[in-house]
Write a protein that holds these residues in place. Structure first.
Motif, PDB file in Angstrom:
ATOM      1  N   PHE A  11       0.830  -1.204   0.000  1.00  0.00           N
ATOM      2  CA  PHE A  11       0.000   0.000   0.000  1.00  0.00           C
ATOM      3  C   PHE A  11       0.863   1.251   0.000  1.00  0.00           C
ATOM      4  O   PHE A  11       0.643   2.173  -0.774  1.00  0.00           O
ATOM      5  N   ASN A  12       1.849   1.264   0.876  1.00  0.00           N
ATOM      6  CA  ASN A  12       2.726   2.424   0.965  1.00  0.00           C
ATOM      7  C   ASN A  12       3.633   2.546  -0.263  1.00  0.00           C
ATOM      8  O   ASN A  12       3.834   3.640  -0.769  1.00  0.00           O
ATOM      9  N   ALA A  15       1.814   3.994  -3.231  1.00  0.00           N
ATOM     10  CA  ALA A  15       1.209   5.320  -3.079  1.00  0.00           C
ATOM     11  C   ALA A  15       1.969   6.346  -3.920  1.00  0.00           C
ATOM     12  O   ALA A  15       1.428   7.385  -4.283  1.00  0.00           O
ATOM     13  N   VAL A  85      -9.504  -3.646  -1.655  1.00  0.00           N
ATOM     14  CA  VAL A  85     -10.332  -2.696  -2.385  1.00  0.00           C
ATOM     15  C   VAL A  85     -11.516  -3.376  -3.063  1.00  0.00           C
ATOM     16  O   VAL A  85     -12.528  -2.747  -3.335  1.00  0.00           O
ATOM     17  N   TRP A  92     -19.457   1.474  -6.517  1.00  0.00           N
ATOM     18  CA  TRP A  92     -19.536   2.164  -7.802  1.00  0.00           C
ATOM     19  C   TRP A  92     -20.064   1.274  -8.928  1.00  0.00           C
ATOM     20  O   TRP A  92     -20.429   1.766  -9.979  1.00  0.00           O
TER      21      TRP A  92
ATOM     22  N   ALA B   4       4.574  12.836  -1.204  1.00  0.00           N
ATOM     23  CA  ALA B   4       3.329  13.513  -1.563  1.00  0.00           C
ATOM     24  C   ALA B   4       2.392  13.553  -0.364  1.00  0.00           C
ATOM     25  O   ALA B   4       2.459  12.710   0.531  1.00  0.00           O
ATOM     26  N   ALA B   5       1.530  14.546  -0.341  1.00  0.00           N
ATOM     27  CA  ALA B   5       0.576  14.678   0.753  1.00  0.00           C
ATOM     28  C   ALA B   5      -0.369  13.479   0.779  1.00  0.00           C
ATOM     29  O   ALA B   5      -0.687  12.905  -0.263  1.00  0.00           O
ATOM     30  N   THR B   6      -0.797  13.117   1.970  1.00  0.00           N
ATOM     31  CA  THR B   6      -1.726  11.987   2.083  1.00  0.00           C
ATOM     32  C   THR B   6      -3.055  12.345   1.430  1.00  0.00           C
ATOM     33  O   THR B   6      -3.825  11.478   1.046  1.00  0.00           O
ATOM     34  N   ASP B   9      -4.221  11.970  -3.142  1.00  0.00           N
ATOM     35  CA  ASP B   9      -5.134  11.060  -3.843  1.00  0.00           C
ATOM     36  C   ASP B   9      -5.483   9.881  -2.941  1.00  0.00           C
ATOM     37  O   ASP B   9      -4.937   9.745  -1.841  1.00  0.00           O
ATOM     38  N   PHE B  11      -4.754   6.775  -3.237  1.00  0.00           N
ATOM     39  CA  PHE B  11      -3.623   5.873  -3.002  1.00  0.00           C
ATOM     40  C   PHE B  11      -2.870   6.276  -1.734  1.00  0.00           C
ATOM     41  O   PHE B  11      -2.531   5.437  -0.905  1.00  0.00           O
ATOM     42  N   ASN B  12      -2.575   7.562  -1.623  1.00  0.00           N
ATOM     43  CA  ASN B  12      -1.857   8.042  -0.452  1.00  0.00           C
ATOM     44  C   ASN B  12      -2.709   7.974   0.816  1.00  0.00           C
ATOM     45  O   ASN B  12      -2.214   7.596   1.875  1.00  0.00           O
ATOM     46  N   VAL B  14      -5.063   5.959   1.588  1.00  0.00           N
ATOM     47  CA  VAL B  14      -5.312   4.591   2.004  1.00  0.00           C
ATOM     48  C   VAL B  14      -4.040   3.828   2.389  1.00  0.00           C
ATOM     49  O   VAL B  14      -4.105   2.693   2.867  1.00  0.00           O
ATOM     50  N   ALA B  15      -2.905   4.454   2.218  1.00  0.00           N
ATOM     51  CA  ALA B  15      -1.644   3.809   2.580  1.00  0.00           C
ATOM     52  C   ALA B  15      -1.546   3.665   4.094  1.00  0.00           C
ATOM     53  O   ALA B  15      -0.809   2.819   4.600  1.00  0.00           O
ATOM     54  N   LEU B  78     -12.445   5.060  -4.207  1.00  0.00           N
ATOM     55  CA  LEU B  78     -11.465   3.976  -4.258  1.00  0.00           C
ATOM     56  C   LEU B  78     -11.397   3.308  -5.628  1.00  0.00           C
ATOM     57  O   LEU B  78     -10.552   2.456  -5.881  1.00  0.00           O
ATOM     58  N   LYS B  79     -12.280   3.711  -6.505  1.00  0.00           N
ATOM     59  CA  LYS B  79     -12.327   3.098  -7.829  1.00  0.00           C
ATOM     60  C   LYS B  79     -10.987   3.181  -8.581  1.00  0.00           C
ATOM     61  O   LYS B  79     -10.556   2.205  -9.183  1.00  0.00           O
ATOM     62  N   ILE B  81      -8.060   3.065  -7.508  1.00  0.00           N
ATOM     63  CA  ILE B  81      -7.159   2.042  -6.976  1.00  0.00           C
ATOM     64  C   ILE B  81      -7.533   0.680  -7.553  1.00  0.00           C
ATOM     65  O   ILE B  81      -6.674  -0.063  -8.029  1.00  0.00           O
ATOM     66  N   HIS B  82      -8.804   0.402  -7.528  1.00  0.00           N
ATOM     67  CA  HIS B  82      -9.290  -0.873  -8.062  1.00  0.00           C
ATOM     68  C   HIS B  82      -8.954  -0.997  -9.543  1.00  0.00           C
ATOM     69  O   HIS B  82      -8.464  -2.032  -9.997  1.00  0.00           O
ATOM     70  N   TRP B  84      -6.616   0.370 -11.177  1.00  0.00           N
ATOM     71  CA  TRP B  84      -5.185   0.198 -11.418  1.00  0.00           C
ATOM     72  C   TRP B  84      -4.732  -1.216 -11.076  1.00  0.00           C
ATOM     73  O   TRP B  84      -4.076  -1.894 -11.866  1.00  0.00           O
TER      74      TRP B  84
END
Lengths: 116, 116
Positions: A11-12, A15, A85, A92, B4-6, B9, B11-12, B14-15, B78-79, B81-82, B84
């Motif tokens: 996950f990390n 990211a 996920v 969706w 990058a800031a959490t 997006d 991804f960040n 949910v890390a 979360l879509k 992420i899914h 990807w």
DNA sequence: TTGACACATTCCCATATGGGTATATGATTG
DNA sequence: CAATCATATACCCATATGGGAATGTGTCAA
């Protein structure tokens, strides 16, 4: 405490956009570092560092070939992300309920066939 | 540059494991902050901060009810992420090719039915 | 109005970045 | 061996954490 290490888990690691780009590039097959340097338009040390992180979470494997190091995707490391996920897909996908029934049906048939 | 800031997006966002726990808890339905504080066994300010991040990436929505604030899951965020990670499913699912054929078939039928 | 309750925000701090630059390591070539 | 190519590491630095503690804000009850 600070943020968890990028090498803590997939996950990390994932990211970071650059690292996703690297994995996407490796999806096509094994590649040496310099290939990635060109594709990502990023400096070589940075690419090597991202690859290190990906290696530490098991998302890529390496193989030596002369002076090159060929990196290869190991998508298995991404399974936990997918598994997590996947449970939110309902949010969706309106046809998820429908699909769910079909998959359940498929599973039954498969077990019936005893193909494992 | 730093990480990058959490809030950059999903991804960040949910890390962070705690934030995934929060989303999992909200999967059961709307909940006030204190519920999450108890469930996660984390201090209230920390929970509020995690919720802020999740709100900023659109993974949760809020609603006021008296002095409480009810948080609700919005899995739509979360879509990406899914979408990807789905492309890497082949890596671990040996039956993916088989399933792929079935899904392709389903898609055909669906288009035939014109159910959209 | 005062107090209690539910949250959000602010401040502090140790820590882990990610990119830039310089340098080390290893293999190949001349 | 010397020079070069392909990578990996080491260092420096600005930045964004995540948790702890204290405080601010809005709502409801007495």
């Amino acid at each position: 405490m600070a943020r968890a290490a990028t090498t803590a888990d997939a996950f990390n690691a994932v990211a970071e956009p650059r690292r996703r780009q690297i994995l996407d590039a490796l999806a096509g097959g094994e590649r040496p570092v310099n290939d990635l340097v060109r594709l990502l338009d990023l400096a070589q040390p940075q690419v090597s560092k991202h690859l290190r992180v990906l290696r530490e979470v098991g998302a890529v494997d390496v193989r030596d070939k002369g002076r090159q190091r060929l990196y290869r995707l190991n998508g298995h490391a991404l399974k936990p992300i997918h598994d997590w996920v996947k449970n939110y897909e309902r949010s969706w996908s309106e046809r998820f309920d429908q699909l769910d029934v079909v998959l359940e049906d498929l599973k039954q048939k498969e077990e019936g066939n005893g193909s494992e």
